[in-house]
Design a protein around this motif. Structure first.
Motif, PDB file in Angstrom:
ATOM      1  N   ASN A  19      32.233  59.537  66.979  1.00  0.00           N
ATOM      2  CA  ASN A  19      32.266  58.106  67.238  1.00  0.00           C
ATOM      3  C   ASN A  19      33.432  57.664  68.110  1.00  0.00           C
ATOM      4  OD1 ASN A  19      29.982  57.745  65.697  1.00  0.00           O
ATOM      5  ND2 ASN A  19      31.137  57.438  63.815  1.00  0.00           N
ATOM      6  N   GLN A  20      34.559  58.373  68.079  1.00  0.00           N
ATOM      7  CA  GLN A  20      35.739  57.899  68.765  1.00  0.00           C
ATOM      8  C   GLN A  20      35.927  58.447  70.172  1.00  0.00           C
ATOM      9  OE1 GLN A  20      38.927  58.742  66.114  1.00  0.00           O
ATOM     10  NE2 GLN A  20      38.423  57.073  64.732  1.00  0.00           N
ATOM     11  N   LEU A  21      35.373  59.579  70.482  1.00  0.00           N
ATOM     12  CA  LEU A  21      35.620  60.190  71.781  1.00  0.00           C
ATOM     13  C   LEU A  21      34.643  59.687  72.840  1.00  0.00           C
ATOM     14  CD1 LEU A  21      36.382  63.873  70.840  1.00  0.00           C
ATOM     15  CD2 LEU A  21      37.981  62.078  71.410  1.00  0.00           C
ATOM     16  N   GLN A  22      35.166  59.135  73.874  1.00  0.00           N
ATOM     17  CA  GLN A  22      34.352  58.700  74.991  1.00  0.00           C
ATOM     18  C   GLN A  22      34.584  59.596  76.204  1.00  0.00           C
ATOM     19  OE1 GLN A  22      32.078  56.321  74.678  1.00  0.00           O
ATOM     20  NE2 GLN A  22      32.672  56.148  72.544  1.00  0.00           N
ATOM     21  N   ILE A  23      35.525  60.520  76.098  1.00  0.00           N
ATOM     22  CA  ILE A  23      35.842  61.441  77.181  1.00  0.00           C
ATOM     23  C   ILE A  23      35.460  62.845  76.759  1.00  0.00           C
ATOM     24  CG2 ILE A  23      37.673  60.050  78.182  1.00  0.00           C
ATOM     25  CD1 ILE A  23      39.652  61.626  76.529  1.00  0.00           C
ATOM     26  N   MET A  24      35.542  63.782  77.666  1.00  0.00           N
ATOM     27  CA  MET A  24      35.183  65.150  77.363  1.00  0.00           C
ATOM     28  C   MET A  24      36.456  65.983  77.179  1.00  0.00           C
ATOM     29  SD  MET A  24      31.915  65.800  79.840  1.00  0.00           S
ATOM     30  CE  MET A  24      32.781  65.506  81.347  1.00  0.00           C
ATOM     31  N   PRO A  25      36.900  66.148  75.923  1.00  0.00           N
ATOM     32  CA  PRO A  25      38.146  66.874  75.681  1.00  0.00           C
ATOM     33  C   PRO A  25      37.942  68.383  75.697  1.00  0.00           C
ATOM     34  CG  PRO A  25      37.230  66.183  73.611  1.00  0.00           C
ATOM     35  CD  PRO A  25      36.325  65.626  74.694  1.00  0.00           C
ATOM     36  N   TYR A  26      39.017  69.107  75.942  1.00  0.00           N
ATOM     37  CA  TYR A  26      39.021  70.559  75.822  1.00  0.00           C
ATOM     38  C   TYR A  26      39.744  70.914  74.531  1.00  0.00           C
ATOM     39  CZ  TYR A  26      37.568  71.067  80.664  1.00  0.00           C
ATOM     40  OH  TYR A  26      36.867  71.020  81.834  1.00  0.00           O
ATOM     41  N   PHE A  27      39.145  71.773  73.722  1.00  0.00           N
ATOM     42  CA  PHE A  27      39.794  72.250  72.513  1.00  0.00           C
ATOM     43  C   PHE A  27      40.881  73.239  72.896  1.00  0.00           C
ATOM     44  CE2 PHE A  27      36.130  70.414  70.635  1.00  0.00           C
ATOM     45  CZ  PHE A  27      36.455  70.172  69.315  1.00  0.00           C
ATOM     46  N   ARG A  28      41.972  73.251  72.142  1.00  0.00           N
ATOM     47  CA  ARG A  28      43.063  74.184  72.417  1.00  0.00           C
ATOM     48  C   ARG A  28      42.859  75.543  71.771  1.00  0.00           C
ATOM     49  NH1 ARG A  28      48.813  71.022  72.402  1.00  0.00           N
ATOM     50  NH2 ARG A  28      48.330  69.715  74.183  1.00  0.00           N
ATOM     51  N   THR A  29      42.193  75.580  70.616  1.00  0.00           N
ATOM     52  CA  THR A  29      41.981  76.866  69.943  1.00  0.00           C
ATOM     53  C   THR A  29      40.497  77.198  69.892  1.00  0.00           C
ATOM     54  OG1 THR A  29      41.822  75.890  67.730  1.00  0.00           O
ATOM     55  CG2 THR A  29      44.028  76.529  68.496  1.00  0.00           C
ATOM     56  N   TRP A  30      40.215  78.480  70.011  1.00  0.00           N
ATOM     57  CA  TRP A  30      38.838  78.949  70.009  1.00  0.00           C
ATOM     58  C   TRP A  30      38.167  78.692  68.663  1.00  0.00           C
ATOM     59  CZ3 TRP A  30      34.778  79.807  72.635  1.00  0.00           C
ATOM     60  CH2 TRP A  30      33.708  80.460  72.049  1.00  0.00           C
ATOM     61  N   GLU A  31      38.876  78.917  67.578  1.00  0.00           N
ATOM     62  CA  GLU A  31      38.300  78.777  66.245  1.00  0.00           C
ATOM     63  C   GLU A  31      37.815  77.351  66.003  1.00  0.00           C
ATOM     64  OE1 GLU A  31      41.308  80.205  66.848  1.00  0.00           O
ATOM     65  OE2 GLU A  31      40.646  82.282  66.594  1.00  0.00           O
ATOM     66  N   ASP A  32      38.626  76.364  66.390  1.00  0.00           N
ATOM     67  CA  ASP A  32      38.220  74.967  66.223  1.00  0.00           C
ATOM     68  C   ASP A  32      36.997  74.644  67.071  1.00  0.00           C
ATOM     69  OD1 ASP A  32      40.328  74.543  64.487  1.00  0.00           O
ATOM     70  OD2 ASP A  32      41.637  73.702  66.041  1.00  0.00           O
TER      71      ASP A  32
END
Length: 116
Positions: free
Chosen positions: A26-39
């Motif tokens: 619901n909160q993300l309107q942008i396309m973020p990159y995760f920092r860790t593979w596991e997440d």
């Protein structure tokens, strides 16, 4: 010449409840990159299992940067992971194969991801 891309961090994805996943949705309107593979892998699996008919996976390699990017989206949420490390290619390949097997299987998706 390659254009630079912005990389944003996302708080770690916890398995405590689906509430945190919905907050991200619901909160993300942008396309973020995760920092860790596991997440990223955990979030991508949950995203696919939530809406299997809407989810899709995109792999993109940029030779000029040496970056490999995997994106999992259902048009409402877009999860991305980018790496330039060779050791991450096997992890991406394993997750991609797992998701592809689920997409073509005829059985239910309820517990399939936990067995691997």
């Amino acid at each position: 010449m390659c254009s630079s891309e912005v990389s944003l961090a996302v708080a770690p994805f916890h398995d405590e409840s689906f509430h945190s996943f919905n907050l991200i949705r619901n909160q993300l309107q942008i396309m973020p990159y995760f920092r860790t593979w596991e997440d990223f892998a955990r979030a991508a699996e949950k995203l696919y299992l939530t809406e299997p008919m809407k989810a899709r996976v995109v792999l993109k390699y940029r030779h000029c940067d040496g970056n490999l990017c995997i994106k999992v989206t259902d048009n409402a949420v877009c999860l991305q992971y980018k790496t330039d490390q060779a050791q991450d290619v096997k992890k991406i390949e394993k997750l991609h194969g797992k998701l592809m097997r689920l997409m073509v299987s005829k059985e239910t998706h309820s517990g399939a991801m936990e067995t691997d």
